[in-house]
Design an enzyme around this catalytic site. Structure first.
Site, PDB file in Angstrom:
ATOM      1  N   LYS A  15      45.292  53.929  47.034  1.00 47.71           N
ATOM      2  CA  LYS A  15      44.549  52.686  46.752  1.00 47.71           C
ATOM      3  C   LYS A  15      44.104  52.684  45.298  1.00 47.71           C
ATOM      4  O   LYS A  15      43.678  53.710  44.751  1.00 47.71           O
ATOM      5  CB  LYS A  15      43.317  52.624  47.669  1.00 47.71           C
ATOM      6  CG  LYS A  15      42.300  51.537  47.298  1.00 47.71           C
ATOM      7  CD  LYS A  15      42.837  50.144  47.570  1.00 47.71           C
ATOM      8  CE  LYS A  15      41.826  49.088  47.083  1.00 47.71           C
ATOM      9  NZ  LYS A  15      42.360  47.723  47.267  1.00 47.71           N
TER      10      LYS A  15
ATOM     11  N   CYS B 227      44.721  42.962  39.715  1.00 44.03           N
ATOM     12  CA  CYS B 227      43.883  42.660  40.881  1.00 44.03           C
ATOM     13  C   CYS B 227      43.225  41.298  40.663  1.00 44.03           C
ATOM     14  O   CYS B 227      42.519  41.090  39.669  1.00 44.03           O
ATOM     15  CB  CYS B 227      42.797  43.717  41.077  1.00 44.03           C
ATOM     16  SG  CYS B 227      41.695  43.269  42.445  1.00 44.03           S
TER      17      CYS B 227
HETATM   18  O1  OXC Z   1      45.357  44.594  42.993  1.00 44.77           O
HETATM   19  C1  OXC Z   1      44.907  44.166  44.065  1.00 44.77           C
HETATM   20  N1  OXC Z   1      45.584  43.214  44.720  1.00 44.77           N
HETATM   21  C2  OXC Z   1      45.115  42.643  45.840  1.00 44.77           C
HETATM   22  O2  OXC Z   1      45.744  41.719  46.360  1.00 44.77           O
HETATM   23  N2  OXC Z   1      43.951  43.083  46.391  1.00 44.77           N
HETATM   24  C3  OXC Z   1      43.354  44.270  45.920  1.00 44.77           C
HETATM   25  C4  OXC Z   1      41.863  44.253  46.053  1.00 44.77           C
HETATM   26  O3  OXC Z   1      41.281  43.176  46.221  1.00 44.77           O
HETATM   27  O4  OXC Z   1      41.305  45.360  45.979  1.00 44.77           O
HETATM   28  N3  OXC Z   1      43.747  44.635  44.592  1.00 44.77           N
END
Ligand code: OXC
Length: 321
Positions: free
Chosen positions: A45, A139
């Site tokens: 993540k 993001c």
């Molecule tokens: O880079 C991101 N893309 C997304 O679609 N969602 C996540 C997030 O919101 O953490 N981060």
């Protein structure tokens, strides 16, 4: 048997599939499930310098066929909830690429250039084998934080600072672009950095709005219901971004495709568009890690029917009229 193996940034992957950053990869138990799955590698993540709770819930919603035209997908606004970069650095330190037979990708999403410098420096100094950085420029869900990928000058400045610190081959996660001039401008920036080995296209289509017909209410809580779109409905935008960069990047640079892969069929199309590897997000969230064995089987059967023995034989070979 057909060969689904690939090499990304000089590191061999047993097959082209792995998770999209953010899907099934925030904590060690989820990462272990990916290691135990049919995925050829795994990515963590997106990490920020400090741990983050992220946005208020509900912040993820599957969009079944019929709720919106275009048939299915997801809307999400997680807000970079993560354990903090040190958690993933420690995970990478103990990660034994030989034992697992899978390389580890690390996604970093610094909320400032200073944070990105500190995180990248820590990973570079740790001298981790079999660990590849994917810097997240896209993001769309941190309130008040515009997507770096939509500011070409800021992206160039960031890369000018980070690329020399990373030294090893690395990649960046890009947002979807919708204008030929933007494909040209971003490719020109990417081509300036020799160790920028791949781009991952695409992140979610930012700031969509899903509304429930019966309740007349937005499906997720953050930002008045605005969130990143994923899944089947973004496939054709993803294919365009994969192919646009495949056509524009300097020789040796690769594209990792993500967006709309729900079966072997979409994976085949991503490779035809130019993808060297395939990430799966929404379908992994809905189906779990068994998705990897299923899409691998489906891709193999499509390749066998078409007479292809390896993904190299048709990568980037999409025909035009
Ligand atoms: O880079 C991101 N893309 C997304 O679609 N969602 C996540 C997030 O919101 O953490 N981060």
């Amino acid at each position: 048997m057909v060969d689904l193996s690939t090499v990304i940034a000089g590191v061999p992957l047993s097959n082209v599939f792995f998770n999209a950053a953010g899907a099934w990869c925030q904590r060690e138990d989820e990462l272990q499930a990916l290691l135990d799955s049919g995925a050829g590698s795994l990515i963590t993540k997106s990490a920020t310098y400090e741990a983050r709770e992220g946005n208020p819930t509900p912040r993820y919603a599957p969009l079944a066929d019929g709720v919106i035209s275009g048939g299915g997908g997801s809307i999400s606004s997680i807000g970079l909830a993560n354990e903090g970069y040190k958690y993933y650095l420690n995970y990478a330190r103990q990660f034994d690429v030989t034992r697992h037979g899978k390389p580890l990708f690390i996604s970093l999403s610094g909320l400032s250039l200073a944070d990105s410098v500190k995180m990248v420096t820590a990973f570079a100094q740790a001298e981790l084998s079999g660990c590849i950085l994917e810097i997240n420029f896209s993001c769309p869900n941190v309130p008040g934080k515009p997507q770096l990928g939509y500011d070409m000058n800021a992206m160039d400045t960031t890369l000018a600072t980070l690329a020399p610190l990373i030294e090893k081959p690395f990649g960046i996660k890009l947002p979807p672009y919708f204008d030929m001039a933007h494909f040209d401008q971003v490719a020109a920036v990417v081509n300036k950095y020799d160790n920028l080995a791949f781009v991952t296209c695409i992140n979610s289509v930012g700031n969509g709005l899903a509304i429930d017909l019966d309740t007349e209410r937005a499906m997720i809580k953050p930002k008045n219901g605005f969130g990143g779109l994923g899944g089947r409905m973004i496939l054709n935008t993803a294919l365009a971004n994969v192919n646009a960069f495949y056509r524009r990047l300097a020789p040796g640079k690769q594209v990792i495709g993500v967006g709309g892969v729900v079966s072997g069929k979409e994976a085949f199309l991503h490779i035809l568009a130019g993808a060297s590897a395939i990430q799966i997000g929404t379908q992994l969230m809905e189906e779990g890690p068994p998705v990897f064995d299923r899409v691998k089987r489906e891709l193999e059967s499509i390749m066998e029917k078409k007479g292809y023995n390896s993904v190299e034989e048709f990568r980037g070979k999409v025909k035009t009229l």
